[in-house]
Design a protein around this motif. Structure first.
Motif, mmCIF file in Angstrom:
data_model
loop_
_atom_site.group_PDB
_atom_site.id
_atom_site.type_symbol
_atom_site.label_atom_id
_atom_site.label_comp_id
_atom_site.label_asym_id
_atom_site.label_seq_id
_atom_site.Cartn_x
_atom_site.Cartn_y
_atom_site.Cartn_z
ATOM 1 N N GLY A 225 18.481 -39.921 -23.991
ATOM 2 C CA GLY A 225 19.320 -39.516 -22.746
ATOM 3 C C GLY A 225 19.612 -37.858 -23.530
ATOM 4 O O GLY A 225 19.191 -37.141 -24.226
ATOM 5 N N PRO A 226 20.280 -37.291 -22.560
ATOM 6 C CA PRO A 226 20.560 -35.783 -22.620
ATOM 7 C C PRO A 226 21.676 -35.609 -23.736
ATOM 8 O O PRO A 226 22.723 -36.435 -24.007
ATOM 9 N N THR A 227 21.281 -34.494 -24.479
ATOM 10 C CA THR A 227 22.656 -34.057 -25.474
ATOM 11 C C THR A 227 22.658 -32.775 -25.255
ATOM 12 O O THR A 227 22.100 -31.825 -24.651
ATOM 13 N N PHE A 228 23.695 -32.144 -26.033
ATOM 14 C CA PHE A 228 24.240 -30.875 -25.882
ATOM 15 C C PHE A 228 24.409 -29.958 -27.171
ATOM 16 O O PHE A 228 25.067 -30.597 -28.075
ATOM 17 N N ARG A 229 24.003 -28.914 -27.130
ATOM 18 C CA ARG A 229 24.365 -28.010 -28.375
ATOM 19 C C ARG A 229 24.781 -26.477 -27.951
ATOM 20 O O ARG A 229 24.302 -26.102 -27.317
ATOM 21 N N ALA A 230 26.090 -26.190 -28.348
ATOM 22 C CA ALA A 230 26.657 -25.145 -28.014
ATOM 23 C C ALA A 230 26.243 -23.689 -29.013
ATOM 24 O O ALA A 230 26.948 -23.109 -29.371
ATOM 25 N N GLU A 231 24.823 -23.870 -29.218
ATOM 26 C CA GLU A 231 24.543 -22.894 -30.529
ATOM 27 C C GLU A 231 24.209 -21.511 -29.774
ATOM 28 O O GLU A 231 23.336 -21.464 -28.776
ATOM 29 N N ASN A 232 24.527 -20.549 -30.252
ATOM 30 C CA ASN A 232 24.238 -19.204 -29.654
ATOM 31 C C ASN A 232 22.770 -18.669 -30.222
ATOM 32 O O ASN A 232 22.654 -17.726 -30.825
ATOM 33 N N SER A 233 22.074 -19.550 -29.880
ATOM 34 C CA SER A 233 20.596 -19.093 -30.350
ATOM 35 C C SER A 233 19.730 -18.830 -28.769
ATOM 36 O O SER A 233 19.222 -19.756 -28.204
ATOM 37 N N ASN A 234 19.338 -17.795 -28.647
ATOM 38 C CA ASN A 234 18.632 -17.181 -27.283
ATOM 39 C C ASN A 234 17.152 -17.044 -27.907
ATOM 40 O O ASN A 234 16.642 -16.121 -27.799
ATOM 41 N N THR A 235 16.391 -18.158 -28.145
ATOM 42 C CA THR A 235 15.164 -18.455 -28.649
ATOM 43 C C THR A 235 13.994 -19.153 -27.824
ATOM 44 O O THR A 235 14.665 -19.810 -26.921
ATOM 45 N N ALA A 236 12.887 -19.023 -28.189
ATOM 46 C CA ALA A 236 12.053 -19.734 -27.346
ATOM 47 C C ALA A 236 12.168 -21.270 -27.599
ATOM 48 O O ALA A 236 11.146 -22.174 -27.128
ATOM 49 N N ARG A 237 12.761 -21.824 -28.759
ATOM 50 C CA ARG A 237 12.903 -22.870 -29.179
ATOM 51 C C ARG A 237 14.135 -23.788 -29.034
ATOM 52 O O ARG A 237 14.160 -24.727 -29.613
ATOM 53 N N HIS A 238 15.033 -23.009 -28.148
ATOM 54 C CA HIS A 238 16.486 -23.723 -28.224
ATOM 55 C C HIS A 238 16.886 -23.744 -26.918
ATOM 56 O O HIS A 238 16.398 -22.790 -25.901
ATOM 57 N N LEU A 239 17.404 -24.896 -26.619
ATOM 58 C CA LEU A 239 18.118 -25.208 -25.296
ATOM 59 C C LEU A 239 19.609 -25.765 -25.443
ATOM 60 O O LEU A 239 19.923 -26.467 -26.710
ATOM 61 N N ALA A 240 20.523 -25.511 -24.568
ATOM 62 C CA ALA A 240 21.839 -26.086 -24.915
ATOM 63 C C ALA A 240 21.799 -27.686 -24.378
ATOM 64 O O ALA A 240 22.832 -28.231 -24.664
ATOM 65 N N GLU A 241 21.145 -27.660 -23.295
ATOM 66 C CA GLU A 241 21.064 -28.864 -23.030
ATOM 67 C C GLU A 241 19.677 -29.593 -22.903
ATOM 68 O O GLU A 241 18.535 -28.958 -22.509
ATOM 69 N N PHE A 242 19.398 -30.668 -23.576
ATOM 70 C CA PHE A 242 18.028 -31.083 -23.851
ATOM 71 C C PHE A 242 18.145 -32.836 -24.095
ATOM 72 O O PHE A 242 19.337 -33.411 -23.969
ATOM 73 N N ASN A 445 7.489 -21.485 -24.588
ATOM 74 C CA ASN A 445 8.738 -21.301 -24.301
ATOM 75 C C ASN A 445 9.390 -22.803 -23.881
ATOM 76 O O ASN A 445 8.960 -23.252 -22.898
ATOM 77 N N ILE A 446 10.441 -23.338 -24.819
ATOM 78 C CA ILE A 446 10.789 -24.655 -24.632
ATOM 79 C C ILE A 446 11.497 -24.650 -22.979
ATOM 80 O O ILE A 446 11.755 -25.787 -22.400
ATOM 81 N N ARG A 447 12.043 -23.459 -22.753
ATOM 82 C CA ARG A 447 12.526 -23.278 -21.227
ATOM 83 C C ARG A 447 11.650 -23.775 -20.175
ATOM 84 O O ARG A 447 12.087 -23.919 -18.993
ATOM 85 N N ASP A 448 10.266 -23.886 -20.563
ATOM 86 C CA ASP A 448 9.384 -23.922 -19.393
ATOM 87 C C ASP A 448 8.930 -25.519 -19.409
ATOM 88 O O ASP A 448 7.894 -26.017 -18.518
ATOM 89 N N VAL A 449 9.446 -26.307 -20.314
ATOM 90 C CA VAL A 449 9.003 -27.627 -20.351
ATOM 91 C C VAL A 449 10.258 -28.632 -19.987
ATOM 92 O O VAL A 449 10.209 -29.904 -19.973
ATOM 93 N N ILE A 450 11.282 -28.014 -19.320
ATOM 94 C CA ILE A 450 12.459 -28.998 -18.668
ATOM 95 C C ILE A 450 12.525 -28.714 -17.215
ATOM 96 O O ILE A 450 12.447 -27.183 -17.003
ATOM 97 N N PRO A 451 13.047 -29.401 -16.520
ATOM 98 C CA PRO A 451 13.141 -28.791 -14.954
ATOM 99 C C PRO A 451 14.044 -27.643 -14.609
ATOM 100 O O PRO A 451 13.685 -26.660 -14.047
ATOM 101 N N TYR A 452 14.968 -27.793 -15.488
ATOM 102 C CA TYR A 452 16.073 -26.782 -15.098
ATOM 103 C C TYR A 452 16.635 -26.222 -16.387
ATOM 104 O O TYR A 452 17.657 -27.267 -16.794
ATOM 105 N N PRO A 453 16.206 -25.294 -17.246
ATOM 106 C CA PRO A 453 16.781 -24.868 -18.504
ATOM 107 C C PRO A 453 18.077 -24.736 -18.498
ATOM 108 O O PRO A 453 18.657 -23.877 -17.499
ATOM 109 N N ARG A 454 18.835 -24.913 -19.589
ATOM 110 C CA ARG A 454 20.088 -24.370 -19.907
ATOM 111 C C ARG A 454 20.246 -23.710 -21.279
ATOM 112 O O ARG A 454 19.805 -24.328 -22.099
#
Length: 461
Positions: A225-242, A445-454
């Protein structure tokens, strides 16, 4: 069920009268015939429709059809005379369902992934993103297949929690308090007793702790299921919701944990290779050369095993080659993980027995008092893909570890009680689903393998 484009692309239905509904990828017009390329997301390749321009009953509707429009076509499926497809549909009737104006953003040209992130509501119509989502679907289904076939029970753990699994505090707060007029206690802190749950609540970073409670009754369980991390990581490897996959196994030690982790990865990767051959060939040609061979190598290779201490000794000999030199007690960075898998072992590596200071409170302490029964599965090209451990099942040791890290035992009273009532050795691991999809597809980029990246400062759509 209605026919899909993928059902019509071989020659088994030649001669049949067919009706198909799909979207127009391209439209080409000649003097006597027009060609429509129809796609409904069921396959990479589209279905070519041949329209006789001379047929008056088709002419007016054809004029209204543009790239991006949705249509319904009825006709006979025939063997194609062209070299790009084996079959084609000779249109006998043509119906425009939804028109599409000429400002449609996805005209026939190559678009950058950055541009397509701005059109996330449309990007699944491109070859790249439709292929990613088909592979993601196959992998998700394979997750359930693996665990169901091996006797695991699927458990839904809460998304809202009062516990921080990692002890890191990088969580999103869930509140119904009026942010313009936040109630305060006498000492000036937020008065969460006035909030919906009467206490501070967060979005979960992991379902592991709750999953452990069900493993203590059902033996082998898994969450997905979905999990959430409020990490201030603006990289190609991190999402706030995954999405996270987290099995928990009672009566299981670290050795059993590693065995399941290796079998699990090989299972889902092989399903993709077997069932998404066309899409994997696309990724190999247009995204990352050799990605299919790389996944085949993981499936067919026994994983290497080494302790953290052994890994550090190997890495220290090559410190001059790293941006971040290592020593015992250092966290292993991505560059070190890739060196171990790509240069040293040339296959996946499972590293075990990490220093307790760099791992979470719930991991079982080794007898040396310095290391814990943790394991990370490292994959060539990516680095860490799975993290897991044998859980600390001794109540006194767990309580001492929590106090050592400054965690409030009262917040984890129920977790501690698991160690009081019939405790057993148990283990589990976590796999970030998007990280695995990124690895299989070769997408950067991990933002491209989830329908709507956060992500940090990004919450569109």
């Amino acid at each position: 069920m209605d026919l899909r484009v993928k059902d019509l692309l071989d020659e088994s239905r030649i001669g049949e009268e067919i009706e198909i509904s799909a979207w127009v990828r391209t439209k080409r017009e000649g003097k006597s015939v027009a060609f429509l390329d129809l796609n409904d997301g069921s396959s990479l390749k589209g279905l070519q429709v041949v329209v006789d321009v001379g047929k008056k009953e088709l002419e007016s509707e054809l004029e209204r059809i543009t790239t991006g429009a949705s249509v319904k076509v009825r006709g006979r499926l025939e063997k194609s005379l062209g070299g790009n497809q084996s079959v084609e549909l000779s249109a006998e009737s043509l119906e425009l369902i939804g028109s599409c104006p000429n400002d449609y953003p996805l005209q026939k040209k190559r678009h950058t992934v950055e541009f397509l992130r701005e059109k996330a509501h449309l990007r699944a119509r491109t070859n790249l993103f439709s292929a990613i989502m088909r592979v993601r679907n196959t992998m998700a289904y394979s997750v359930h297949r693996f665990f169901q076939e091996n006797g695991f029970i699927y458990v839904n753990t809460p998304l809202i929690t009062a516990s921080d699994c990692e002890g890191a505090g990088a969580q999103f707060t869930v509140t119904t308090l009026d942010l313009e007029n936040v109630p305060k206690t006498k000492d000036g802190k937020v008065d969460y007793s006035k909030d919906f749950f009467s206490k501070e609540a967060k979005l979960t970073v992991s379902g592991q702790l709750e999953g452990e409670t069900y493993a203590m009754a059902l033996r082998n369980i898994y969450t997905f299921g979905p999990t959430f991390r409020a990490e201030n990581s603006n990289t190609a490897r991190h999402l706030a919701e995954f999405w996270m996959i987290e099995p928990e196994m009672a009566f299981s030690t670290l050795e059993g944990d590693m065995e399941v982790a290796e079998s699990f990865l090989k299972y889902i990767f092989k399903k993709v290779l077997d069932e998404r051959e066309e899409d994997m060939a696309f990724f190999d040609s247009f995204v990352l050369k050799g990605v299919r061979e790389n996944i085949e190598h993981v499936v067919n290779s026994p994983f290497e095993h080494m302790t953290y201490t052994e890994a550090i000794k190997i890495l220290e000999k090559h410190n001059s080659e790293f941006e971040y030199p290592v020593k015992w007690g250092s966290d292993i960075q991505s560059e070190h993980e890739r060196y171990l898998t790509e240069v040293i072992a040339k296959r996946p590596v499972i590293v075990t027995d990490y220093p307790k200071e760099i791992k979470a409170f719930y991991m079982k302490m080794n007898d040396d008092g310095k290391t814990v029964r943790a394991m990370d599965v490292l994959a060539p090209r990516l680095g860490e893909i799975i993290g897991g451990s044998e859980r600390e099942w001794r109540e006194d040791v767990l309580l001492e570890r929590m106090k050592e890290l400054g965690l409030d035992p009262e917040s984890y009273w129920w977790y501690l009680e698991l160690r009081k009532y019939g405790s057993v050795p148990h283990s589990g691991f976590g796999l970030g689903f998007e990280r695995a999809v990124r690895y299989v597809t070769g997408v950067e980029n991990i933002r491209d393998v989830i329908p709507y990246p956060r992500a940090v400062k990004y919450c569109e759509f």
